[in-house]
Design a protein around this motif. Structure first.
Motif, PDB file in Angstrom:
ATOM      1  N   ASN A  18       0.804  -1.218   0.000  1.00 59.94           N
ATOM      2  CA  ASN A  18       0.000   0.000   0.000  1.00 59.94           C
ATOM      3  C   ASN A  18       0.840   1.272   0.000  1.00 59.94           C
ATOM      4  O   ASN A  18       0.309   2.366   0.041  1.00 59.94           O
ATOM      5  N   LEU A  46      -7.442  -5.240   0.057  1.00 59.44           N
ATOM      6  CA  LEU A  46      -6.497  -4.526  -0.795  1.00 59.44           C
ATOM      7  C   LEU A  46      -6.984  -3.120  -1.122  1.00 59.44           C
ATOM      8  O   LEU A  46      -8.171  -2.899  -1.342  1.00 59.44           O
ATOM      9  N   THR A  47      -6.046  -2.189  -1.190  1.00 60.95           N
ATOM     10  CA  THR A  47      -6.367  -0.831  -1.630  1.00 60.95           C
ATOM     11  C   THR A  47      -6.425  -0.815  -3.161  1.00 60.95           C
ATOM     12  O   THR A  47      -5.987  -1.772  -3.822  1.00 60.95           O
ATOM     13  N   ASN A  48      -6.933   0.265  -3.728  1.00 58.33           N
ATOM     14  CA  ASN A  48      -6.971   0.385  -5.188  1.00 58.33           C
ATOM     15  C   ASN A  48      -5.563   0.344  -5.781  1.00 58.33           C
ATOM     16  O   ASN A  48      -5.354  -0.269  -6.835  1.00 58.33           O
ATOM     17  N   ASN A  49      -4.604   0.990  -5.122  1.00 54.98           N
ATOM     18  CA  ASN A  49      -3.224   0.951  -5.607  1.00 54.98           C
ATOM     19  C   ASN A  49      -2.661  -0.468  -5.572  1.00 54.98           C
ATOM     20  O   ASN A  49      -1.936  -0.878  -6.479  1.00 54.98           O
ATOM     21  N   GLU A  50      -2.992  -1.221  -4.537  1.00 53.55           N
ATOM     22  CA  GLU A  50      -2.529  -2.608  -4.463  1.00 53.55           C
ATOM     23  C   GLU A  50      -3.162  -3.453  -5.564  1.00 53.55           C
ATOM     24  O   GLU A  50      -2.494  -4.283  -6.176  1.00 53.55           O
ATOM     25  N   ARG A  51      -4.426  -3.228  -5.838  1.00 51.37           N
ATOM     26  CA  ARG A  51      -5.098  -3.969  -6.924  1.00 51.37           C
ATOM     27  C   ARG A  51      -4.426  -3.696  -8.266  1.00 51.37           C
ATOM     28  O   ARG A  51      -4.185  -4.616  -9.049  1.00 51.37           O
ATOM     29  N   ARG A  52      -4.126  -2.438  -8.537  1.00 53.95           N
ATOM     30  CA  ARG A  52      -3.444  -2.082  -9.787  1.00 53.95           C
ATOM     31  C   ARG A  52      -2.040  -2.690  -9.826  1.00 53.95           C
ATOM     32  O   ARG A  52      -1.593  -3.165 -10.868  1.00 53.95           O
TER      33      ARG A  52
END
Length: 75
Positions: A18, A46-52
């Motif tokens: 993250n 998961l955060t959006n940044n982690e998903r990306r």
């Protein structure tokens, strides 16, 4: 260390991605290692940044809560 890393994969357990520095570090590790590259994390957290990050990285996400994964590893 660099030579040992070349013929081995990496297993990230409980390591969150993250933070930009953590993602950069993980990219450097995976760039210089062979498969498999696995990460055990709760996908729902998961955060959006982690998903990306996972969508663009060669790291395979194993969707298991960290405590459950640790319990399985210990036996």
């Amino acid at each position: 260390m660099k030579e040992r890393r070349t013929n081995r994969g990496f297993f990230f357990i409980g390591c969150r991605f993250n933070d930009q520095m953590l993602r950069t570090y993980a990219r450097q590790i995976t760039k210089r290692s062979n498969a498999p590259r696995l990460a055990v994390l709760d996908a729902a957290a998961l955060t959006n940044n982690e998903r990306r990050f996972f969508a663009a990285s060669p790291i395979t996400l194993i969707d298991v809560q960290t405590g459950e994964a640790a319990a399985r590893l210990v036996g």
